[in-house]
Write a protein that holds these residues in place. Structure first.
Motif, PDB file in Angstrom:
ATOM      1  N   PRO A  21       0.800  -1.227   0.000  1.00  0.00           N
ATOM      2  CA  PRO A  21       0.000   0.000   0.000  1.00  0.00           C
ATOM      3  C   PRO A  21       0.833   1.279   0.000  1.00  0.00           C
ATOM      4  O   PRO A  21       0.304   2.353  -0.284  1.00  0.00           O
ATOM      5  N   TYR A  22       2.124   1.171   0.308  1.00  0.00           N
ATOM      6  CA  TYR A  22       2.986   2.348   0.317  1.00  0.00           C
ATOM      7  C   TYR A  22       3.640   2.615  -1.038  1.00  0.00           C
ATOM      8  O   TYR A  22       4.265   3.655  -1.227  1.00  0.00           O
TER       9      TYR A  22
ATOM     10  N   LYS B  55      -0.535   3.874  -5.021  1.00  0.00           N
ATOM     11  CA  LYS B  55      -1.255   5.072  -4.601  1.00  0.00           C
ATOM     12  C   LYS B  55      -1.811   5.846  -5.793  1.00  0.00           C
ATOM     13  O   LYS B  55      -2.899   6.420  -5.721  1.00  0.00           O
ATOM     14  N   ARG B  56      -1.066   5.862  -6.895  1.00  0.00           N
ATOM     15  CA  ARG B  56      -1.497   6.623  -8.060  1.00  0.00           C
ATOM     16  C   ARG B  56      -2.728   6.001  -8.722  1.00  0.00           C
ATOM     17  O   ARG B  56      -3.631   6.707  -9.172  1.00  0.00           O
TER      18      ARG B  56
ATOM     19  N   PRO C   1      -4.886   2.742  -7.525  1.00  0.00           N
ATOM     20  CA  PRO C   1      -5.067   1.539  -6.714  1.00  0.00           C
ATOM     21  C   PRO C   1      -6.194   0.630  -7.180  1.00  0.00           C
ATOM     22  O   PRO C   1      -6.252  -0.544  -6.803  1.00  0.00           O
TER      23      PRO C   1
END
Length: 283
Positions: A6-7, A12-13, A15
């Motif tokens: 998740p990091y 993040k861009r 998901p």
């Protein structure tokens, strides 16, 4: 097990494709933190115990079951993967479980009424127009710094009774509180100082309003006053600690989420002209 971090900036861009696969193939995902990140998280003085791993749940039914089972899955240690120190026995709103959460929310709902929002609308419209007028001659702008941030911070500040002369401090207090996660020692120290300053300032607003109510006098008509004077229907009211915790959550969650959403709402039509034209056709 599906590899999912998740990091990861790529996650993040965008998901959603990963979320879809995880819902199908791995609806409860176990993530082990790398040593460096685990150490950084656990060094934070707000963290109650070492954090080395966490689980992500992706299916709606499972999430609903978790949210409705506070006896098993408590909110009191915070909304993130870190197990936060419990500030009080019951917590407040975001970090509270039923029945305390239900009572607190019933009071918060009385404070955030349609009437309250409608009364603010003319001032908020003027604020947005003033910011846009300031930006227009420049030909370009940083959507967050020049528009979304000054707009949302003033909205939240006005709603909880913060004076215009303290808006910049209010913004600093909120940023320092949010940025404490992942901060260095200096950042952590800033967060402590900012929280103390914020609590001191809000106490300076709460105390005279309580005293005025006790004398039967009128107090300012805003969210803070509503939360001071409202009860949950059975005579139960928020104490000072709960008020401070609630205002702190409004400060951080209120302006940070709205600021990001507002900037995105402006940026996306600018970068997707076809969707922008569809929106114009429906105005």
């Amino acid at each position: 097990m599906i590899e999912y971090n998740p990091y990861d900036p790529e996650v993040k861009r965008d998901p959603h494709p990963r979320f879809a696969r995880l819902r199908r193939e791995c609806p409860v995902h176990h993530h082990v933190l790398d040593a460096a990140r685990a150490g950084k998280i656990s060094e934070n003085p707000w963290v109650g115990e070492a954090t080395k791993e966490f689980w992500s749940v992706f299916r709606h039914a499972d999430i609903a079951g978790i949210m409705q089972s506070p006896g098993v899955f408590s909110n009191k240690e915070g909304p993130g993967p870190e197990r936060m120190l419990q500030i009080s026995a019951d917590g407040m709103l975001l970090v509270a479980d039923d029945p305390a959460h239900r009572r607190q929310r019933s009071i918060a709902n009385k404070a955030f009424t349609p009437k309250m929002v409608q009364r603010l609308e003319p001032d908020l419209r003027k604020l947005a127009e003033d910011l846009a007028r300031r930006i227009r001659p420049l030909g370009k702008a940083d959507l967050v710094a020049d528009f979304a941030a000054p707009f949302t911070i003033r909205v939240v500040a006005r709603m909880i009774g913060v004076g215009e002369d303290r808006v910049e401090d209010f913004f600093r207090w909120g940023n320092d509180t949010i940025n404490v996660f992942g901060a260095d020692d200096a950042g952590i120290q800033r967060s402590f100082v900012s929280m103390m300053e914020f609590h001191e300032y809000m106490t300076s607003l709460i105390t005279p309003r309580r005293e005025a109510l006790a004398r039967g006098e009128e107090i300012p008509d805003d969210v803070l006053s509503a939360m001071i004077s409202a009860d949950s229907g059975d005579g139960w009211r928020l104490d000072d600690q709960e008020l401070l915790m609630g205002c702190q959550q409004f400060m951080t969650a209120g302006f940070e989420t709205a600021m990001t959403a507002m900037a995105s709402a402006i940026h996306l039509p600018c970068t997707h002209p076809h969707q922008r034209e569809i929106g114009r056709a429906h105005v």
